[in-house]
Design a protein around this motif. Structure first.
Motif, short mmCIF file in Angstrom:
data_model
loop_
_atom_site.label_atom_id
_atom_site.label_comp_id
_atom_site.label_asym_id
_atom_site.label_seq_id
_atom_site.Cartn_x
_atom_site.Cartn_y
_atom_site.Cartn_z
N THR A 1 0.83 -1.20 0.00
CA THR A 1 0.00 0.00 0.00
C THR A 1 0.87 1.25 0.00
OG1 THR A 1 -1.74 -1.17 1.22
CG2 THR A 1 -1.81 1.24 1.25
N VAL A 2 1.92 1.24 0.80
CA VAL A 2 2.84 2.39 0.84
C VAL A 2 3.47 2.59 -0.53
CG1 VAL A 2 5.00 3.26 1.81
CG2 VAL A 2 3.32 2.16 3.30
N ALA A 3 3.91 1.50 -1.16
CA ALA A 3 4.52 1.61 -2.49
C ALA A 3 3.52 2.18 -3.50
CB ALA A 3 5.02 0.24 -2.95
N ALA A 4 2.27 1.73 -3.41
CA ALA A 4 1.24 2.22 -4.33
C ALA A 4 0.96 3.70 -4.10
CB ALA A 4 -0.05 1.41 -4.16
N VAL A 5 0.99 4.14 -2.84
CA VAL A 5 0.80 5.56 -2.54
C VAL A 5 1.93 6.39 -3.14
CG1 VAL A 5 0.82 7.28 -0.69
CG2 VAL A 5 -0.56 5.23 -0.45
N VAL A 6 3.16 5.92 -2.97
CA VAL A 6 4.31 6.65 -3.51
C VAL A 6 4.21 6.79 -5.02
CG1 VAL A 6 6.81 6.58 -3.85
CG2 VAL A 6 5.85 6.01 -1.61
N VAL A 7 3.90 5.69 -5.69
CA VAL A 7 3.80 5.73 -7.16
C VAL A 7 2.63 6.62 -7.59
CG1 VAL A 7 3.36 4.35 -9.23
CG2 VAL A 7 4.87 3.47 -7.44
N GLY B 1 -2.41 15.13 0.12
CA GLY B 1 -1.75 15.32 1.41
C GLY B 1 -2.40 14.49 2.50
N LEU B 2 -3.73 14.47 2.52
CA LEU B 2 -4.45 13.66 3.50
C LEU B 2 -4.21 12.17 3.26
CD1 LEU B 2 -7.85 15.60 3.64
CD2 LEU B 2 -5.91 15.75 5.23
N LEU B 3 -4.05 11.78 2.01
CA LEU B 3 -3.75 10.40 1.66
C LEU B 3 -2.43 9.96 2.30
CD1 LEU B 3 -4.52 7.94 -0.28
CD2 LEU B 3 -2.90 8.96 -1.88
N VAL B 4 -1.43 10.81 2.17
CA VAL B 4 -0.12 10.51 2.77
C VAL B 4 -0.23 10.42 4.29
CG1 VAL B 4 2.22 11.40 3.12
CG2 VAL B 4 1.17 11.52 0.85
N GLY B 5 -0.98 11.34 4.89
CA GLY B 5 -1.15 11.32 6.34
C GLY B 5 -1.84 10.07 6.82
N ALA B 6 -2.92 9.67 6.14
CA ALA B 6 -3.66 8.47 6.54
C ALA B 6 -2.80 7.21 6.35
CB ALA B 6 -4.95 8.35 5.72
N THR B 7 -2.02 7.17 5.28
CA THR B 7 -1.14 6.03 5.05
C THR B 7 -0.11 5.91 6.17
OG1 THR B 7 -1.38 6.31 2.66
CG2 THR B 7 0.45 4.96 3.41
N THR B 8 0.41 7.03 6.61
CA THR B 8 1.37 7.03 7.72
C THR B 8 0.75 6.41 8.97
OG1 THR B 8 2.43 9.03 6.85
CG2 THR B 8 2.83 8.50 9.17
N ALA B 9 -0.49 6.78 9.26
CA ALA B 9 -1.18 6.22 10.42
C ALA B 9 -1.38 4.71 10.27
CB ALA B 9 -2.52 6.92 10.62
N VAL B 10 -1.71 4.25 9.08
CA VAL B 10 -1.90 2.81 8.84
C VAL B 10 -0.60 2.06 9.13
CG1 VAL B 10 -2.26 1.08 7.03
CG2 VAL B 10 -3.78 3.06 7.18
N VAL B 11 0.52 2.61 8.69
CA VAL B 11 1.81 1.96 8.93
C VAL B 11 2.12 1.91 10.43
CG1 VAL B 11 4.30 2.14 8.56
CG2 VAL B 11 2.73 2.62 6.67
N LEU B 12 1.95 3.02 11.11
CA LEU B 12 2.28 3.07 12.53
C LEU B 12 1.38 2.17 13.37
CD1 LEU B 12 2.91 6.92 12.93
CD2 LEU B 12 4.60 5.09 12.68
#
Length: 325
Positions: free
Chosen positions: A187-193, A296-307
């Motif tokens: 999911t993180v990789a997909a967000v980055v791409v 920007g919110l997408l990146v923030g939510a992804t960060t929370a999912v990882v943590l």
């Protein structure tokens, strides 16, 4: 002798309020949220600069003109918008300094907060310099894109600040099985791409960022075919949506908290809906700007999912000082 003035306990509360925190309290949490919100707002105002063709509203950097630090009446609305975006950076600097001071006494007890705040402070001047280079290079689309990349990274850092102030330091206990961690990484990789291709897609579209049409306006664009880039951008976005569905269903099956995966899914749904609508309505400025803020919110939510894949010790938890017996 009768004491004149406020009660002693009120004096103590006042003194504690103005002293630098030793533990996470409401001030620290509020500053963490302020850091995140200001960064997302800065993404929005940066998008406004580009979408209103105000990228060269201040034609030089760090001054607005060769002779003026601020915008002048002759520069019109474009100068006001560009200079306003620059001013917001100073707001972010003030918040970042306050955030750092709020956790500076926690280096030994909450080092993760100290280093996240430090990273935020270091990245802000980098962001400012890249923004200046985008002006000095006459809005080179790849430099402008790098400016957004730094903003996205700062959004992730500040989202981590919010999460850690509210949930405490990370523990070694993993809350999810290995396969779920693998899906999170995908999911993180997909967000980055998705974000990177989205930057290139915006850079190839009609919103070049400046009024002046040099070489048919291509000077401020990547030169890629916008129609092709829209499809290329959609592929990782749909893959991301599918992966997030797996995370939500997996969380339900594993009986673990699914709130962050659900939040990410909602952001993605809105992002896809706005993206499809803007593509079919000629890329109106309002929808493109909304799409950028949602990134920007997408990146923030992804960060929370990882943590959230690992347990947290709680807000009141502190680590033992390094020199403790």
């Amino acid at each position: 002798m009768t004491r004149v003035g406020p009660p002693v306990d009120q004096d103590l509360r006042t003194a504690r309020w103005w002293s630098l925190p030793r533990v996470v309290d409401r001030r620290v949490i509020a500053l963490a949220w302020a850091s995140f919100v200001v960064e997302v707002v800065l993404i929005g105002t940066g998008g406004l600069v580009r979408l209103t063709a105000s990228g060269l509203g201040c034609p030089t950097w760090p001054k607005c003109t060769a002779d003026s630090l601020v915008s002048t009446p002759e520069m019109g609305i474009h100068g006001i918008i560009e200079f306003g975006n620059r001013l917001l950076t100073f707001v972010l600097v003030i918040v970042a300094i306050a955030m750092f001071l709020a956790v500076v006494r926690m280096l030994r007890t909450r080092p993760e907060l100290f280093w996240l705040a430090f990273a935020q402070g270091v990245a802000i001047p980098v962001q400012a310099v890249v923004g200046g280079l985008s002006v000095l290079t006459n809005l080179n689309p790849f430099v402008v894109g790098l400016h957004f990349v730094v903003s996205a990274a700062l959004t992730s850092v500040t989202a981590a600040l919010v999460y850690r102030t509210m949930h405490g330091p990370r523990t070694s206990h993993r809350l999810v099985p290995g396969w779920y961690t693998g899906v999170v990484r995908g999911t993180v990789a997909a967000v980055v791409v998705t974000v990177l291709v989205g930057i290139l897609t915006t850079g190839s579209g009609p919103h070049a960022g400046a009024d002046e049409a040099v070489d048919g306006g291509m000077l401020h664009r990547t030169g890629f075919d916008p129609a092709v880039m829209e499809h290329v951008h959609a592929w990782p976005a749909y893959a991301l949506f599918a992966l997030t569905l797996v995370l939500v269903v997996g969380a339900v099956r594993l009986r673990i908290s699914s709130k962050w995966a659900l939040l990410l899914l909602v952001v993605e749904f809105l992002q896809i809906a706005v993206g499809l609508t803007q593509a079919r309505t000629g890329l109106p400025v309002g929808l493109v700007g909304t799409h950028m803020v949602l990134a920007g919110l997408l990146v923030g939510a992804t960060t929370a999912v990882v943590l959230a894949t690992r347990a947290s010790a709680g807000r009141e938890a502190v680590r033992e000082p390094l020199d403790a017996a």
